[in-house]
Enzyme design. Structure first.
Site, PDB file in Angstrom:
ATOM      1  N   ASP A 102       0.865  -1.168   0.000  1.00 58.68           N
ATOM      2  CA  ASP A 102       0.000   0.000   0.000  1.00 58.68           C
ATOM      3  C   ASP A 102       0.913   1.234   0.000  1.00 58.68           C
ATOM      4  OD1 ASP A 102      -2.020   1.897   0.530  1.00 58.68           O
ATOM      5  OD2 ASP A 102      -3.112   0.520   1.816  1.00 58.68           O
ATOM      6  N   ARG A 164     -10.560 -12.984   6.560  1.00 58.25           N
ATOM      7  CA  ARG A 164      -9.366 -13.614   5.979  1.00 58.25           C
ATOM      8  C   ARG A 164      -9.692 -14.895   5.232  1.00 58.25           C
ATOM      9  NH1 ARG A 164      -4.718 -11.163   7.973  1.00 58.25           N
ATOM     10  NH2 ARG A 164      -4.848 -10.314  10.071  1.00 58.25           N
TER      11      ARG A 164
END
Length: 179
Positions: A102, A164
């Protein structure tokens, strides 16, 4: 699709095919070597396992748990090592296997740390790349997918330790994290 997902960005089939392709490229690079593959916990674990299973080179496995996020959606700007590797990286070829780049903060600092510890080389393999969010000078050596600036979940990626286990990568509904 999970009710908290706005839409599916990458299907299990797309992910599986691309992970296999990238793993074969990395594998060719290390056929005559024994790299140390470091999975970054927890987010990369599903990608890491799928990636490692495609390698035929003699690879050693290890893990680190690092964080710059906590329970938020924006990096705190502080790298915390929660679990360090057990292996000595001095003179070793290291492959960092990460779920997403990111801002680049975590991987820029992690790569510098491993080189400081004496790694011969540090290669970055990432599942997802948000290049538009990059604040630090770090790029993946191998990348499965470039994605737009969305908050993604599934296939190991979470929001506050949830989602997840989704088999795909989806976009989390904004109202769930913009409170």
């Amino acid at each position: 699709m999970h009710n908290d997902c706005e839409r599916i960005m990458l299907t299990p089939e797309q992910i599986r095919a691309r992970v296999k392709e990238v793993a074969h490229e990395v594998d060719a690079r290390y056929q005559d070597k024994r790299p140390l593959a470091i999975g970054i916990l927890k987010g990369s674990v599903i990608f890491y396992v799928d990636f490692i299973r495609e390698l035929t080179c003699p690879v050693e496995l290890d893990f680190m748990a690092v964080s710059s996020y906590g329970s938020g959606t924006v990096s705190s700007g502080k790298l915390r090592i929660k679990k360090d590797i057990d292996s000595d990286v001095a003179g070793r070829d290291v492959i960092i296997v990460e779920d997403i780049i990111d801002s680049g903060f975590t991987l820029a600092n992690l790569k510098a740390l491993l080189l400081e510890r004496g790694a011969r080389s540090v290669l970055i393999v990432t599942l997802l790349n948000k290049e538009g969010r990059r604040e630090y000078d770090v790029e993946p050596d191998y990348n499965c997918f470039d994605i737009e600036n969305e908050f993604v979940i599934g296939y190991g990626l979470d929001y506050d330790e949830r989602y997840r286990n989704l088999p795909y990568i989806g976009i989390l509904k904004r109202e769930l994290y913009e409170k």
